[in-house]
Design an enzyme around this catalytic site. Structure first.
Site, PDB file in Angstrom:
ATOM      1  N   TYR A  51       0.832  -1.202   0.000  1.00  0.00           N
ATOM      2  CA  TYR A  51       0.000   0.000   0.000  1.00  0.00           C
ATOM      3  C   TYR A  51       0.872   1.259   0.000  1.00  0.00           C
ATOM      4  O   TYR A  51       1.813   1.394   0.794  1.00  0.00           O
ATOM      5  CB  TYR A  51      -0.927   0.025   1.219  1.00  0.00           C
ATOM      6  CG  TYR A  51      -1.664   1.349   1.353  1.00  0.00           C
ATOM      7  CD1 TYR A  51      -2.730   1.648   0.516  1.00  0.00           C
ATOM      8  CD2 TYR A  51      -1.271   2.304   2.289  1.00  0.00           C
ATOM      9  CE1 TYR A  51      -3.391   2.864   0.599  1.00  0.00           C
ATOM     10  CE2 TYR A  51      -1.922   3.521   2.384  1.00  0.00           C
ATOM     11  CZ  TYR A  51      -2.982   3.804   1.539  1.00  0.00           C
ATOM     12  OH  TYR A  51      -3.627   5.004   1.624  1.00  0.00           O
ATOM     13  N   HIS A  81      -2.746  16.592  -1.628  1.00  0.00           N
ATOM     14  CA  HIS A  81      -3.228  16.599  -0.239  1.00  0.00           C
ATOM     15  C   HIS A  81      -3.007  17.929   0.470  1.00  0.00           C
ATOM     16  O   HIS A  81      -3.532  18.136   1.569  1.00  0.00           O
ATOM     17  CB  HIS A  81      -2.542  15.476   0.548  1.00  0.00           C
ATOM     18  CG  HIS A  81      -3.090  14.108   0.242  1.00  0.00           C
ATOM     19  ND1 HIS A  81      -3.277  13.652  -1.034  1.00  0.00           N
ATOM     20  CD2 HIS A  81      -3.486  13.100   1.058  1.00  0.00           C
ATOM     21  CE1 HIS A  81      -3.760  12.419  -0.999  1.00  0.00           C
ATOM     22  NE2 HIS A  81      -3.906  12.058   0.262  1.00  0.00           N
ATOM     23  N   ASN A 193       1.640  10.750   6.653  1.00  0.00           N
ATOM     24  CA  ASN A 193       0.785   9.806   7.372  1.00  0.00           C
ATOM     25  C   ASN A 193       1.202   9.786   8.839  1.00  0.00           C
ATOM     26  O   ASN A 193       2.066   9.016   9.246  1.00  0.00           O
ATOM     27  CB  ASN A 193       0.948   8.418   6.744  1.00  0.00           C
ATOM     28  CG  ASN A 193      -0.313   7.581   6.810  1.00  0.00           C
ATOM     29  OD1 ASN A 193      -0.267   6.379   6.728  1.00  0.00           O
ATOM     30  ND2 ASN A 193      -1.464   8.216   6.968  1.00  0.00           N
ATOM     31  N   TYR A 277     -17.598  26.856  48.172  1.00  0.00           N
ATOM     32  CA  TYR A 277     -16.840  25.769  47.541  1.00  0.00           C
ATOM     33  C   TYR A 277     -15.631  26.284  46.760  1.00  0.00           C
ATOM     34  O   TYR A 277     -14.599  25.611  46.681  1.00  0.00           O
ATOM     35  CB  TYR A 277     -17.723  24.997  46.559  1.00  0.00           C
ATOM     36  CG  TYR A 277     -18.781  24.127  47.175  1.00  0.00           C
ATOM     37  CD1 TYR A 277     -18.924  24.007  48.558  1.00  0.00           C
ATOM     38  CD2 TYR A 277     -19.664  23.411  46.378  1.00  0.00           C
ATOM     39  CE1 TYR A 277     -19.914  23.218  49.114  1.00  0.00           C
ATOM     40  CE2 TYR A 277     -20.652  22.609  46.914  1.00  0.00           C
ATOM     41  CZ  TYR A 277     -20.778  22.518  48.285  1.00  0.00           C
ATOM     42  OH  TYR A 277     -21.751  21.726  48.824  1.00  0.00           O
ATOM     43  N   ARG A 280     -13.131  26.555  49.546  1.00  0.00           N
ATOM     44  CA  ARG A 280     -12.946  25.363  50.377  1.00  0.00           C
ATOM     45  C   ARG A 280     -12.519  24.142  49.575  1.00  0.00           C
ATOM     46  O   ARG A 280     -11.785  23.280  50.067  1.00  0.00           O
ATOM     47  CB  ARG A 280     -14.263  25.081  51.112  1.00  0.00           C
ATOM     48  CG  ARG A 280     -14.182  24.000  52.139  1.00  0.00           C
ATOM     49  CD  ARG A 280     -15.419  23.873  53.033  1.00  0.00           C
ATOM     50  NE  ARG A 280     -16.626  24.487  52.588  1.00  0.00           N
ATOM     51  CZ  ARG A 280     -17.804  23.857  52.474  1.00  0.00           C
ATOM     52  NH1 ARG A 280     -17.879  22.563  52.737  1.00  0.00           N
ATOM     53  NH2 ARG A 280     -18.893  24.510  52.107  1.00  0.00           N
ATOM     54  N   PHE A 326      -1.669   5.701  12.542  1.00  0.00           N
ATOM     55  CA  PHE A 326      -1.893   7.106  12.195  1.00  0.00           C
ATOM     56  C   PHE A 326      -3.118   7.695  12.875  1.00  0.00           C
ATOM     57  O   PHE A 326      -3.328   8.909  12.861  1.00  0.00           O
ATOM     58  CB  PHE A 326      -2.093   7.247  10.678  1.00  0.00           C
ATOM     59  CG  PHE A 326      -3.168   6.326  10.164  1.00  0.00           C
ATOM     60  CD1 PHE A 326      -4.505   6.575  10.377  1.00  0.00           C
ATOM     61  CD2 PHE A 326      -2.817   5.160   9.479  1.00  0.00           C
ATOM     62  CE1 PHE A 326      -5.486   5.710   9.922  1.00  0.00           C
ATOM     63  CE2 PHE A 326      -3.791   4.281   9.021  1.00  0.00           C
ATOM     64  CZ  PHE A 326      -5.131   4.562   9.242  1.00  0.00           C
ATOM     65  N   GLU A 411     -12.124   5.340   4.781  1.00  0.00           N
ATOM     66  CA  GLU A 411     -11.670   5.821   6.087  1.00  0.00           C
ATOM     67  C   GLU A 411     -12.920   6.241   6.855  1.00  0.00           C
ATOM     68  O   GLU A 411     -13.303   7.413   6.889  1.00  0.00           O
ATOM     69  CB  GLU A 411     -10.671   6.964   5.891  1.00  0.00           C
ATOM     70  CG  GLU A 411      -9.433   6.470   5.132  1.00  0.00           C
ATOM     71  CD  GLU A 411      -8.621   7.575   4.483  1.00  0.00           C
ATOM     72  OE1 GLU A 411      -8.978   8.767   4.641  1.00  0.00           O
ATOM     73  OE2 GLU A 411      -7.627   7.241   3.810  1.00  0.00           O
TER      74      GLU A 411
END
Length: 506
Positions: A51, A81, A193, A277, A280, A326, A411
């Site tokens: 791949y 990309h 990646n 609170y 405290r 990844f 994906e």
């Protein structure tokens, strides 16, 4: 000098990213890289289907790519990309991405040549910073778009920031004497990646949050004194009976900061039974945020020494494995946790501000103003704190519960980890402002208790604040003073002053 080999600490990361310390690639790492690359070359010679090496990407994983197209495939990957949008990441985030990608590749299980890692190191050492848009990652197949923008300049494409100017990458490479890389099979994929954008963001946040957590304890101690609160909730017996590490550390810090307080002695026999609170329960609330950030740091430290590539080239075992290292889910969950933890520091801080500014709760002048009515004092600072706290509540909604399928459903589950990290950074910035408002309010309130002296740690910080922010005797423009306090918090100056008086804080 930081040497890239089999490990990288958070402190080393900061030294390179912020202090621009020089980086070198260790000889052992070079040897691992050479062996990994030799194994990839053998796979290519055998004609194995791997791949991203001899196939397309994502939904195109079943498309075979001939060997003579291997270089074009890797180049096309970066070009296609690199389609992020939005404001560019700050320089320190980009430097972190370069360093972390180099470190991950240097572990030797990504199949790239040593020259690829050396070129990432060259960019760090020459202060060449790719322009990386901050939006466009879904956090699985890693930070594809941001890392593609980071990697483009390696091949002479895209833009870089160099010596304060944004310029074409090819032009800057020529100026510093670096040749654009020609990527071989697998190398483009190995560069993009991974989880390095979200890891860089989260590592910076973890480092800065440790200062923020201590400063929140200092601010709380000042508010306790300003409101004549009891010191008893910080007794060692309390966290001993509920032994969370964070609560124990916070209680210890408060005891140190409040020690030797004349203010406390002045109300030792008052009729008040319990405080609110927000005073405290400081050890329990601040402590829980500390414990959360400790977990986040552990996640980051593991990621600093991780191989987040796909496929994994196990050259020493004679295997290639397509898997999911990844995927950003470990970081996404941690970043969401960090955002919630820091938002809670702001939540409780704003409540202490309200305690001090509300005369029905504090017994002090309304909004800590002299001549209230003619002057508004710190009235609107609480509005600002409330606004920031409410914004944090929106930002603290987890990003990691979202997922949108990508690449034609190949994906089909993504982490949104980069979103989570970016949101957590905004929460951090908002919390800086809220703590600055609390410090200013507490200093003003302490003025009304003079000549009584607060605990020695509080007194030291009060004196330092008054060097920057004078007593508010009449209304004036306060934002520049709050900005200065915010800068002091960020730089760790408040902590340094406190520790000079009481010793190291936990």
């Amino acid at each position: 000098m930081v040497q890239l080999d089999a490990s990288l600490t958070l402190a080393e990361f900061i030294r390179v990213v912020r202090n621009h310390e020089r980086v070198v690639l260790a000889l052992a790492a070079q040897e691992r890289l050479a062996k990994g690359r030799a194994y990839v070359e053998r796979l290519l010679e055998r004609g194995d289907v791997v791949y991203g090496v001899t196939t397309g990407f994502g939904k195109f994983a079943n498309v075979r790519i001939p060997l003579e197209k291997a270089r074009e495939l890797q180049r096309n990957l970066l070009l296609s990309h690199a389609i992020g949008v939005g404001e560019p990441f700050p320089t320190e985030v980009v430097r972190g991405m370069l360093l972390l990608r180099a470190q991950s590749l240097a572990l030797g299980y990504s199949g790239v040549r040593p020259v690829v890692v050396e070129r990432l190191v060259d960019f760090l050492n020459h202060n060449i910073h790719p322009v990386v848009p901050s939006q466009g990652s879904v956090g699985a197949s890693g930070d594809l778009a941001p890392l593609a923008h980071m990697a483009l300049p390696l091949i002479g494409e895209g833009e870089v920031e160099y010596q304060g100017r944004v310029r074409p990458a090819r032009e800057v490479l020529r100026e510093v004497g670096l040749e654009p890389l020609v990527l071989e099979a697998k190398e483009g994929l190995a560069l993009i990646n991974g989880t390095q954008a979200m890891t860089s963001l989260l590592a910076l946040l973890v480092w800065d949050a440790e200062v923020l957590l201590k400063t929140a304890d200092v601010a709380a101690a000042m508010s306790v004194e300003a409101l004549k609160g009891s010191h008893k909730p910080f007794d060692p017996a309390v966290p001993r009976l509920r032994p969370h590490l964070g609560a124990r550390a916070v209680a210890e810090n408060l005891r140190k900061l409040l020690a030797d307080s004349e203010i406390e002695r002045s109300h030792a026999n008052c009729s008040k039974v319990q405080d609110a609170y927000s005073l405290r329960a400081v050890p329990q609330v601040h402590g829980a945020s500390r414990d959360a950030m400790r977990h986040v740091r552990e996640v980051v430290e593991r990621e600093l020494v991780s191989v987040t590539d796909n496929p994994l080239v196990l050259w020493d075992e004679g295997r290639v494995i397509s898997a999911g290292n990844f995927h950003g889910q470990p970081l996404a969950l941690a970043a969401d946790y960090a955002g919630i933890a820091l938002a809670e520091l702001a939540n409780i801080s704003e409540r202490r501000v309200e305690q001090m500014l509300n005369p029905a709760l504090s017994g002090l002048p309304a909004f800590l103003a002299e001549q209230g009515g003619l002057h508004s004092g710190l009235m609107i600072s609480q509005y600002t704190a409330a606004s920031l706290v409410s914004e944090n509540k929106v930002l603290a909604h987890p990003a990691s519960v979202d997922s949108i399928p990508t690449s034609a459903n190949q994906e089909d589950h993504v982490s949104m980890g980069t979103h989570a990290c970016r949101k957590a950074h905004q929460i951090y910035e908002n919390t800086l402002w809220v703590l600055a408002i609390e410090l200013a309010s507490a200093a003003q309130a302490l003025d009304f208790h003079k000549p009584l002296r607060p605990g020695k740690g509080v007194a030291a910080v009060y004196r330092r604040i008054r060097e920057e922010v004078p007593h508010l005797d009449r209304d004036r423009y306060l934002r520049p003073e709050l900005e200065r306090l915010r800068q002091m918090i960020r730089a760790g100056e408040i902590i340094a002053v406190a520790e000079s008086a009481v010793g190291a804080l936990a």
